[in-house]
Design an enzyme around this catalytic site. Structure first.
Site, PDB file in Angstrom:
ATOM      1  N   HIS A   1      -3.215   7.001   3.074  1.00 49.01           N
ATOM      2  CA  HIS A   1      -3.671   5.732   2.506  1.00 49.01           C
ATOM      3  C   HIS A   1      -5.038   5.409   3.098  1.00 49.01           C
ATOM      4  CE1 HIS A   1      -4.066   1.651   1.349  1.00 49.01           C
ATOM      5  NE2 HIS A   1      -3.727   1.138   2.514  1.00 49.01           N
TER       6      HIS A   1
ATOM      7  N   ASN B   1     -10.235  -0.376   0.656  1.00 55.17           N
ATOM      8  CA  ASN B   1      -8.776  -0.261   0.603  1.00 55.17           C
ATOM      9  C   ASN B   1      -8.298  -0.750  -0.767  1.00 55.17           C
ATOM     10  OD1 ASN B   1      -6.024  -0.597   0.822  1.00 55.17           O
ATOM     11  ND2 ASN B   1      -6.087  -1.529   2.854  1.00 55.17           N
TER      12      ASN B   1
ATOM     13  N   CYS C   1       0.817  -1.232   0.000  1.00 53.26           N
ATOM     14  CA  CYS C   1       0.000   0.000   0.000  1.00 53.26           C
ATOM     15  C   CYS C   1       0.844   1.272   0.000  1.00 53.26           C
ATOM     16  CB  CYS C   1      -0.940   0.006   1.190  1.00 53.26           C
ATOM     17  SG  CYS C   1      -1.931  -1.484   1.303  1.00 53.26           S
TER      18      CYS C   1
END
Ligand code: UT7
Length: 326
Positions: free
Chosen positions: A249, A279, A111
Site C-alpha cells: 500500500h 495515498n 486502505c
C-alpha cells in the site's frame, strides 16, 4: 481452483496537486513533504468525478485489457473508503454505468480494501467451482471484477497540513478469473483487524474531515505489514527471497523502506508510485499493480506479494503467482 488476475485498468483524475500548490495552501514545504513522505504530487477529482465514475473508468479499462465485455462478468466487488453516499453502494452505480448484469457490492476495509475484495472474490469463485462440480457440471464460471476507487481529497481538511499533503484520488481495477495453472494465481492470504484502534484514523461520526494520529499509524503500519506479509508468505510455503515483486500500500515511502528492510525484500523488487499519486487508499494497490504490469514487470511466473493497512485498523496481504496471458 484459485483466482488469477487477467486484466488491469486505472483511472486517474487530470488535475494535479503538487507540493508547490500545497506550499501556497498551508505552512509546509516541498522539502519537508518529500523527505517525510516521498510524495511529490497527487491527483484531485474534478467536480463531476466521484468514486463511482473513477471506478467505472478503471473497470472499463480492465475489461478492455482482459479482452472482455460487461456481459462476461459474473460479480462486481468494489473497495472504497469514500463511497458516493451512505447507501446504496458505489458498486451498484458502477454496475449500472458499465452495463454489468451481475451482483455488485461494496467492501469497506479502508486502505486494505482491495486485498479484502480480492480474497472475497477468490472465496466466491471457489464456491462457484465447488457447486458446479458437486452438481456434475463443468467447474469454472464467469470472471469477476474487483475495483478499488477513492476520492479521499473530499474528506481531507485543506487547512490541516498533517493530512492534506498525503491523500489523492484515483481508481484501479482487476478482472479476476479461475486460475488455469495448478500452482498459479492466489496462493495464500492473511486478513486482520483491530477495532480498538478506530480513533487512530477516522472521519468521526457527524464530522466532515478525516482525523489521524500519523505517528501512531506509522508505527503500527510497519509492524502489521511485516507480520501480515510474513504470515501470507509462510502460508504459501515461501520466504521473502521467493518474492519477485512486492506491491505494498502506497502511504509513505518511509513506511515502505522500513517494511522492506525488516522483511528483507530489496527496493528494486518493490513497486513505489506514491511520489505521483500520494495515498489513494483502496485504489493504491491495483494502481501500482497496473503500472507494474504496464512497465513489463509482470509477464508470467512472478511471485507477487501485495500488502495493505489502514483505518480500522485493518491489514491484508496476499501472495499470487502471476499467470502469463492466455
Ligand atoms: O493509509 C494509512 C494512512 N496513513 C498513514 O499511513 C500515515 C502514517 N504516518 C505518516 O505518514 C507520518 O506520521 C506523517 C507524514 C503524517 C507525519 O510525519 P512525522 O515524521 O510522523 O511527523 P510528525 O507528525 O511527528 O511531525 C513532526 C513535525 C511537527 O512539528 P513539531 O511539533 O516537531 O514542531 C509537525 O507539526 O512536523 C510538523 N509537520 C509539518 N511540517 C511541515 C506536520 N505536518 C507538516 C507539514 N509540513 N505538512
Amino acid at each position: 481452483m484459485g483466482l488469477t488476475i487477467t486484466g488491469l485498468g486505472t483511472a486517474i483524475p487530470e488535475q494535479r496537486l503538487t507540493n508547490a500548490d500545497l506550499e501556497r495552501m498551508v505552512d509546509t514545504s516541498d522539502a519537508w513533504i518529500v523527505e517525510r513522505t516521498g510524495i511529490r504530487e497527487r491527483r484531485v477529482a474534478a467536480p463531476d468525478e466521484t468514486s463511482a465514475t473513477l471506478g467505472t473508468d478503471a473497470a472499463a479499462a480492465a475489461l478492455k485489457d482482459a479482452g472482455l465485455t460487461p456481459d462476461d462478468i459474473g460479480l462486481l466487488v468494489v473497495a472504497t473508503t469514500t463511497p458516493v453516499q451512505l447507501f446504496p453502494s458505489t458498486a451498484v452505480r458502477i454496475q449500472d454505468s458499465l452495463g454489468l448484469r451481475c451482483g455488485a457490492f461494496d467492501v469497506m476495509a479502508a486502505c486494505s480494501g482491495f486485498v479484502y475484495g480480492l480474497v472475497t472474490a477468490a472465496g466466491m469463485m471457489t464456491v462457484d467451482a465447488g457447486l458446479k462440480a458437486a452438481s456434475g457440471g463443468q467447474p469454472g464460471g464467469r470472471p469477476f471484477l474487483v475495483v478499488g476507487t477513492e476520492t479521499l481529497t473530499r474528506v481531507v481538511d485543506p487547512t490541516d497540513r498533517s493530512t492534506c499533503i498525503l491523500f489523492g484520488d484515483g481508481a484501479g481495477a482487476a478482472v479476476v478469473d479461475h486460475s488455469v495453472e495448478a500452482d498459479g494465481g492466489l496462493l495464500s492470504w492473511d486478513l486482520g483487524s483491530d477495532g480498538s484502534l478506530v480513533s487512530l484514523l477516522e472521519v468521526p461520526p457527524g464530522e466532515r474531515w478525516l482525523r489521524m494520529e500519523g505517528k501512531e499509524v506509522f508505527r503500527r503500519a510497519v509492524r502489521v505489514v511485516v507480520e501480515s506479509s510474513s504470515t501470507a508468505l509462510q502460508k504459501a510455503g515461501m520466504t521473502p527471497e521467493d518474492v519477485d515483486l512486492f506491491v505494498p500500500h502506497q502511504a509513505n515511502v518511509r513506511i515502505i523502506d522500513a517494511v522492506c528492510s525488516r522483511i528483507g525484500i530489496p527496493l528494486d523488487r518493490t513497486v513505489v508510485n506514491l511520489d505521483r499519486y500520494g495515498n489513494t487508499s483502496a485504489a493504491s494497490i491495483p494502481l501500482a499493480l497496473a503500472e507494474a504490469a504496464e512497465a513489463g514487470r509482470l509477464t508470467g511466473g512472478e511471485v507477487v506479494l501485495i500488502s495493505g493497512f489502514g483505518a480500522g485498523m485493518t491489514w491484508a496481504s496476499a501472495v499470487l503467482r502471476w499467470e502469463p496471458r492466455q
